[in-house]
Write a protein that holds these residues in place. Structure first.
Motif, PDB file in Angstrom:
ATOM      1  N   CYS A   1       0.864  -1.178   0.000  1.00 50.24           N
ATOM      2  CA  CYS A   1       0.000   0.000   0.000  1.00 50.24           C
ATOM      3  C   CYS A   1       0.902   1.230   0.000  1.00 50.24           C
ATOM      4  CB  CYS A   1      -0.931   0.017   1.214  1.00 50.24           C
ATOM      5  SG  CYS A   1      -0.113   0.337   2.799  1.00 50.24           S
ATOM      6  N   ARG A   2       0.314   2.371  -0.323  1.00 48.56           N
ATOM      7  CA  ARG A   2       1.070   3.618  -0.299  1.00 48.56           C
ATOM      8  C   ARG A   2       0.545   4.486   0.835  1.00 48.56           C
ATOM      9  NH1 ARG A   2       0.108   3.595  -6.109  1.00 48.56           N
ATOM     10  NH2 ARG A   2       1.867   2.551  -7.094  1.00 48.56           N
ATOM     11  N   ILE A   3       1.464   5.137   1.522  1.00 52.28           N
ATOM     12  CA  ILE A   3       1.125   6.034   2.623  1.00 52.28           C
ATOM     13  C   ILE A   3       1.753   7.390   2.315  1.00 52.28           C
ATOM     14  CG2 ILE A   3       1.362   6.469   5.090  1.00 52.28           C
ATOM     15  CD1 ILE A   3       1.435   3.472   5.533  1.00 52.28           C
ATOM     16  N   GLY A   4       0.954   8.428   2.397  1.00 51.86           N
ATOM     17  CA  GLY A   4       1.443   9.757   2.070  1.00 51.86           C
ATOM     18  C   GLY A   4       2.515  10.242   3.033  1.00 51.86           C
ATOM     19  N   VAL A   5       3.542  10.871   2.481  1.00 49.76           N
ATOM     20  CA  VAL A   5       4.621  11.482   3.267  1.00 49.76           C
ATOM     21  C   VAL A   5       4.787  12.896   2.723  1.00 49.76           C
ATOM     22  CG1 VAL A   5       7.032  11.321   4.019  1.00 49.76           C
ATOM     23  CG2 VAL A   5       5.734   9.228   3.550  1.00 49.76           C
TER      24      VAL A   5
ATOM     25  N   LEU B   1      10.433   8.130  10.086  1.00 48.36           N
ATOM     26  CA  LEU B   1       9.495   7.600  11.065  1.00 48.36           C
ATOM     27  C   LEU B   1       8.675   6.452  10.475  1.00 48.36           C
ATOM     28  CD1 LEU B   1       8.066   7.707  13.788  1.00 48.36           C
ATOM     29  CD2 LEU B   1       6.598   9.516  12.890  1.00 48.36           C
ATOM     30  N   LEU B   2       8.160   6.633   9.273  1.00 53.36           N
ATOM     31  CA  LEU B   2       7.374   5.573   8.641  1.00 53.36           C
ATOM     32  C   LEU B   2       8.227   4.338   8.399  1.00 53.36           C
ATOM     33  CD1 LEU B   2       4.879   4.424   7.342  1.00 53.36           C
ATOM     34  CD2 LEU B   2       5.376   5.753   5.279  1.00 53.36           C
ATOM     35  N   ASP B   3       9.463   4.534   7.967  1.00 55.22           N
ATOM     36  CA  ASP B   3      10.369   3.410   7.754  1.00 55.22           C
ATOM     37  C   ASP B   3      10.573   2.633   9.046  1.00 55.22           C
ATOM     38  OD1 ASP B   3      12.477   2.036   6.016  1.00 55.22           O
ATOM     39  OD2 ASP B   3      13.697   2.710   7.705  1.00 55.22           O
ATOM     40  N   ALA B   4      10.699   3.361  10.150  1.00 54.97           N
ATOM     41  CA  ALA B   4      10.911   2.705  11.442  1.00 54.97           C
ATOM     42  C   ALA B   4       9.682   1.914  11.873  1.00 54.97           C
ATOM     43  CB  ALA B   4      11.243   3.760  12.494  1.00 54.97           C
ATOM     44  N   VAL B   5       8.505   2.492  11.706  1.00 56.99           N
ATOM     45  CA  VAL B   5       7.270   1.794  12.067  1.00 56.99           C
ATOM     46  C   VAL B   5       7.099   0.556  11.193  1.00 56.99           C
ATOM     47  CG1 VAL B   5       4.756   1.991  12.156  1.00 56.99           C
ATOM     48  CG2 VAL B   5       6.171   3.900  12.918  1.00 56.99           C
ATOM     49  N   ALA B   6       7.375   0.681   9.899  1.00 55.02           N
ATOM     50  CA  ALA B   6       7.244  -0.457   8.986  1.00 55.02           C
ATOM     51  C   ALA B   6       8.208  -1.574   9.376  1.00 55.02           C
ATOM     52  CB  ALA B   6       7.498  -0.002   7.552  1.00 55.02           C
ATOM     53  N   THR B   7       9.460  -1.231   9.645  1.00 53.82           N
ATOM     54  CA  THR B   7      10.454  -2.239   9.993  1.00 53.82           C
ATOM     55  C   THR B   7      10.075  -2.976  11.269  1.00 53.82           C
ATOM     56  OG1 THR B   7      12.206  -0.937   8.933  1.00 53.82           O
ATOM     57  CG2 THR B   7      12.898  -2.618  10.516  1.00 53.82           C
ATOM     58  N   ALA B   8       9.606  -2.247  12.272  1.00 50.49           N
ATOM     59  CA  ALA B   8       9.221  -2.872  13.538  1.00 50.49           C
ATOM     60  C   ALA B   8       8.058  -3.830  13.362  1.00 50.49           C
ATOM     61  CB  ALA B   8       8.863  -1.799  14.564  1.00 50.49           C
ATOM     62  N   ASN B   9       7.239  -3.601  12.349  1.00 45.68           N
ATOM     63  CA  ASN B   9       6.084  -4.462  12.100  1.00 45.68           C
ATOM     64  C   ASN B   9       6.321  -5.409  10.923  1.00 45.68           C
ATOM     65  OD1 ASN B   9       3.668  -3.634  13.944  1.00 45.68           O
ATOM     66  ND2 ASN B   9       4.675  -1.708  13.375  1.00 45.68           N
ATOM     67  N   ARG B  10       7.591  -5.710  10.663  1.00 52.00           N
ATOM     68  CA  ARG B  10       8.008  -6.697   9.670  1.00 52.00           C
ATOM     69  C   ARG B  10       7.525  -6.361   8.265  1.00 52.00           C
ATOM     70  NH1 ARG B  10      10.515 -10.767  12.174  1.00 52.00           N
ATOM     71  NH2 ARG B  10      10.271 -10.831  14.445  1.00 52.00           N
ATOM     72  N   CYS B  11       7.606  -5.086   7.921  1.00 50.83           N
ATOM     73  CA  CYS B  11       7.281  -4.601   6.581  1.00 50.83           C
ATOM     74  C   CYS B  11       8.502  -3.889   6.015  1.00 50.83           C
ATOM     75  CB  CYS B  11       6.089  -3.647   6.615  1.00 50.83           C
ATOM     76  SG  CYS B  11       4.548  -4.402   7.207  1.00 50.83           S
TER      77      CYS B  11
ATOM     78  N   PHE C   1       6.801  12.122  -5.447  1.00 54.52           N
ATOM     79  CA  PHE C   1       5.348  12.035  -5.431  1.00 54.52           C
ATOM     80  C   PHE C   1       4.775  11.963  -4.020  1.00 54.52           C
ATOM     81  CE2 PHE C   1       6.181  10.051  -9.751  1.00 54.52           C
ATOM     82  CZ  PHE C   1       5.866  11.222 -10.429  1.00 54.52           C
ATOM     83  N   GLU C   2       5.609  12.195  -3.007  1.00 51.74           N
ATOM     84  CA  GLU C   2       5.163  12.360  -1.626  1.00 51.74           C
ATOM     85  C   GLU C   2       4.452  11.132  -1.071  1.00 51.74           C
ATOM     86  OE1 GLU C   2       2.933  16.039  -1.361  1.00 51.74           O
ATOM     87  OE2 GLU C   2       4.781  17.210  -1.255  1.00 51.74           O
ATOM     88  N   PHE C   3       5.035   9.955  -1.264  1.00 49.41           N
ATOM     89  CA  PHE C   3       4.495   8.774  -0.616  1.00 49.41           C
ATOM     90  C   PHE C   3       5.609   7.761  -0.404  1.00 49.41           C
ATOM     91  CE2 PHE C   3       3.576   7.814  -5.214  1.00 49.41           C
ATOM     92  CZ  PHE C   3       4.378   6.694  -5.351  1.00 49.41           C
ATOM     93  N   SER C   4       5.358   6.847   0.505  1.00 42.39           N
ATOM     94  CA  SER C   4       6.189   5.655   0.651  1.00 42.39           C
ATOM     95  C   SER C   4       5.328   4.447   0.329  1.00 42.39           C
ATOM     96  CB  SER C   4       6.742   5.528   2.075  1.00 42.39           C
ATOM     97  OG  SER C   4       7.828   6.403   2.296  1.00 42.39           O
ATOM     98  N   THR C   5       5.907   3.490  -0.372  1.00 41.53           N
ATOM     99  CA  THR C   5       5.233   2.222  -0.621  1.00 41.53           C
ATOM    100  C   THR C   5       5.662   1.249   0.467  1.00 41.53           C
ATOM    101  OG1 THR C   5       5.259   2.612  -3.005  1.00 41.53           O
ATOM    102  CG2 THR C   5       4.880   0.350  -2.266  1.00 41.53           C
ATOM    103  N   VAL C   6       4.699   0.702   1.186  1.00 43.05           N
ATOM    104  CA  VAL C   6       4.990  -0.226   2.279  1.00 43.05           C
ATOM    105  C   VAL C   6       4.552  -1.620   1.846  1.00 43.05           C
ATOM    106  CG1 VAL C   6       4.664  -0.727   4.725  1.00 43.05           C
ATOM    107  CG2 VAL C   6       4.586   1.644   3.922  1.00 43.05           C
ATOM    108  N   VAL C   7       5.468  -2.571   1.943  1.00 40.67           N
ATOM    109  CA  VAL C   7       5.222  -3.956   1.533  1.00 40.67           C
ATOM    110  C   VAL C   7       5.163  -4.820   2.782  1.00 40.67           C
ATOM    111  CG1 VAL C   7       6.026  -5.882   0.118  1.00 40.67           C
ATOM    112  CG2 VAL C   7       6.508  -3.513  -0.596  1.00 40.67           C
ATOM    113  N   GLY C   8       4.139  -5.663   2.867  1.00 41.62           N
ATOM    114  CA  GLY C   8       3.995  -6.551   4.014  1.00 41.62           C
ATOM    115  C   GLY C   8       2.703  -7.331   3.920  1.00 41.62           C
TER     116      GLY C   8
ATOM    117  N   ARG D   1       9.102 -10.007  -2.005  1.00 42.82           N
ATOM    118  CA  ARG D   1       8.097  -9.209  -2.705  1.00 42.82           C
ATOM    119  C   ARG D   1       8.584  -7.780  -2.906  1.00 42.82           C
ATOM    120  NH1 ARG D   1       5.007  -8.053  -6.552  1.00 42.82           N
ATOM    121  NH2 ARG D   1       3.092  -6.916  -6.088  1.00 42.82           N
ATOM    122  N   ALA D   2       9.223  -7.203  -1.892  1.00 41.53           N
ATOM    123  CA  ALA D   2       9.737  -5.837  -2.023  1.00 41.53           C
ATOM    124  C   ALA D   2      10.828  -5.762  -3.086  1.00 41.53           C
ATOM    125  CB  ALA D   2      10.268  -5.348  -0.674  1.00 41.53           C
ATOM    126  N   ASP D   3      11.714  -6.741  -3.115  1.00 40.48           N
ATOM    127  CA  ASP D   3      12.781  -6.746  -4.118  1.00 40.48           C
ATOM    128  C   ASP D   3      12.221  -6.935  -5.528  1.00 40.48           C
ATOM    129  OD1 ASP D   3      14.615  -6.384  -2.133  1.00 40.48           O
ATOM    130  OD2 ASP D   3      15.210  -8.492  -2.020  1.00 40.48           O
TER     131      ASP D   3
END
Length: 386
Positions: A218-222, A233-243, A251-258, A343-345
């Protein structure tokens, strides 16, 4: 008329083409109803092309809001609603926009009444939206298109409703409290619940008791300002939750895979921590100003970078502690991590890193670190996948 207007307006860079195109559309006021219907049809085709290039409604709206204006946002939502009505089922996280006009032939006049504006200005705004839509580049797709039968067949495990309610309640209390220690305890408990749910879901999948799941995205706006700190911050939250999170600054977003339930957890926690961090920054900045300091921008940048950096460490500690409580769970969690990384790769075979702007305000860094300790969250990272 619409063909001539689009030909004049959409393929140039200046305002002259837009003015010429809008003039064509309103040249005969008696045809405005038919023009409105044709503009809707043209807009539906353009948004569908955007979906086929990998975009989703939230991504397009974010870009329209950044580059155009509020009126353009409302018109874009109309086009999205008009296109979405043709599908019996929409993908998850797609849109809640609805058709509000009675009939397509009445859209033009209904738009005039809603916007309380003249037809020339509205025609110009519609053409500006069209110009943005046709220039969208192709990006990585993060889900099925509307109407895709393969997408309709996919099933994903979501956060269990009772647990989702508990997590939301904890984070709402953390955002509302004025007591830092209480906010810390509430946020930490929310992260602990998320981590435990991930462990439980991984064990169920490994046992074969539930249908096999696959990682999604999914994409989350940044959004600016201070987008680098927000991306950390989003990268840290994603990593802690195994994403895995990959930032697209243009384009002001991060794509989070998980896995789906983990993505839900990331969205909830990131949003809450951003609210908590912004509130803490405002309070700290007010204290600095009362002492006669005025370096607002550098203070905020340093504060949020420190907040994100320190939170990452604490989030990771919470997740690792939960996973370590039962060492036998490790193989199931590793299998989950491998699936997400693969999947991310696959989605992003060529990422780069970016150097963050430095935190130059010592007071901002110290206050941000203290706020992170109180909020109990994130990871320090020198670079982000991009």
């Amino acid at each position: 008329m619409v063909d001539r207007a689009c030909e004049a307006a959409l393929y140039g860079d200046g305002d002259a083409g837009l003015d010429a195109g809008a003039s064509v559309l309103v040249g005969d006021g008696g045809q405005w109803g038919g023009v409105g219907r044709e503009l809707l049809g043209r807009g539906e085709a353009y948004v569908r092309q955007a979906w086929e290039r990998g975009w989703q409604p939230a991504d397009v709206l974010r870009l329209v809001g950044r580059d155009l204006g509020e009126r353009h946002l409302r018109i874009t939502r109309d086009l999205i609603a008009a296109e979405a009505r043709w599908y019996a089922r929409l993908p998850e996280r797609w849109t809640d926009a609805e058709v509000w006009w009675a009939a397509d032939g009445e859209y033009g006049e209904a738009l005039v009444r809603r916007e309380k504006s003249d037809r020339f200005s509205l025609a110009t705004a519609v053409l500006e939206v069209f110009r943005l839509l046709i220039r969208l580049p192709s990006i990585e797709a993060v889900g099925p298109l509307p109407g895709d039968p393969v997408g309709d067949a996919l099933e994903h495990a979501h956060l269990e409703p009772r647990m989702l309610g508990r997590i939301r309640a904890l984070l709402a209390k953390a955002e509302a409290t004025n007591f830092p220690d209480e906010a810390e305890a509430l946020s930490a408990k929310a992260q602990e619940l998320m981590a435990r749910h991930t462990v439980d879901e991984a064990l169920l999948a490994a046992s074969g008791k539930v249908p096999a799941q696959v990682p999604v995205a999914c994409r989350i706006g940044v959004k600016a300002p201070y987008e680098e700190a927000k991306a950390v911050l989003l990268d840290a939250v994603a990593t802690a939750n195994r994403c895995r999170a990959v930032w697209n600054s243009a384009f002001e977003f991060s794509t989070v895979v998980g896995f789906e339930s983990d993505l839900e957890a990331v969205e909830l926690l990131y949003t809450s921590l951003l609210v908590q961090g912004t509130a803490a920054m405002t309070r700290a900045e007010a204290a600095q100003r009362s002492g006669g300091r005025k370096r607002t921008k550098t203070f905020r940048q340093s504060f949020l970078l420190a907040y994100a950096s320190r939170l990452g460490q604490r989030l990771a500690e919470t997740a690792e502690h939960t996973a370590a409580e039962a060492p036998d769970n490790l193989p199931a969690l590793v299998a989950r991590d491998v699936a997400v990384t693969s999947r991310a790769d696959e989605m992003f075979p060529r990422t780069t890193t970016t150097r963050l702007r430095g935190a130059t305000d010592h007071a901002g860094w110290e206050d941000g670190t203290a706020a992170a300790d109180r909020a109990h969250m994130a990871t320090r990272r020198s670079s982000l996948p991009r």
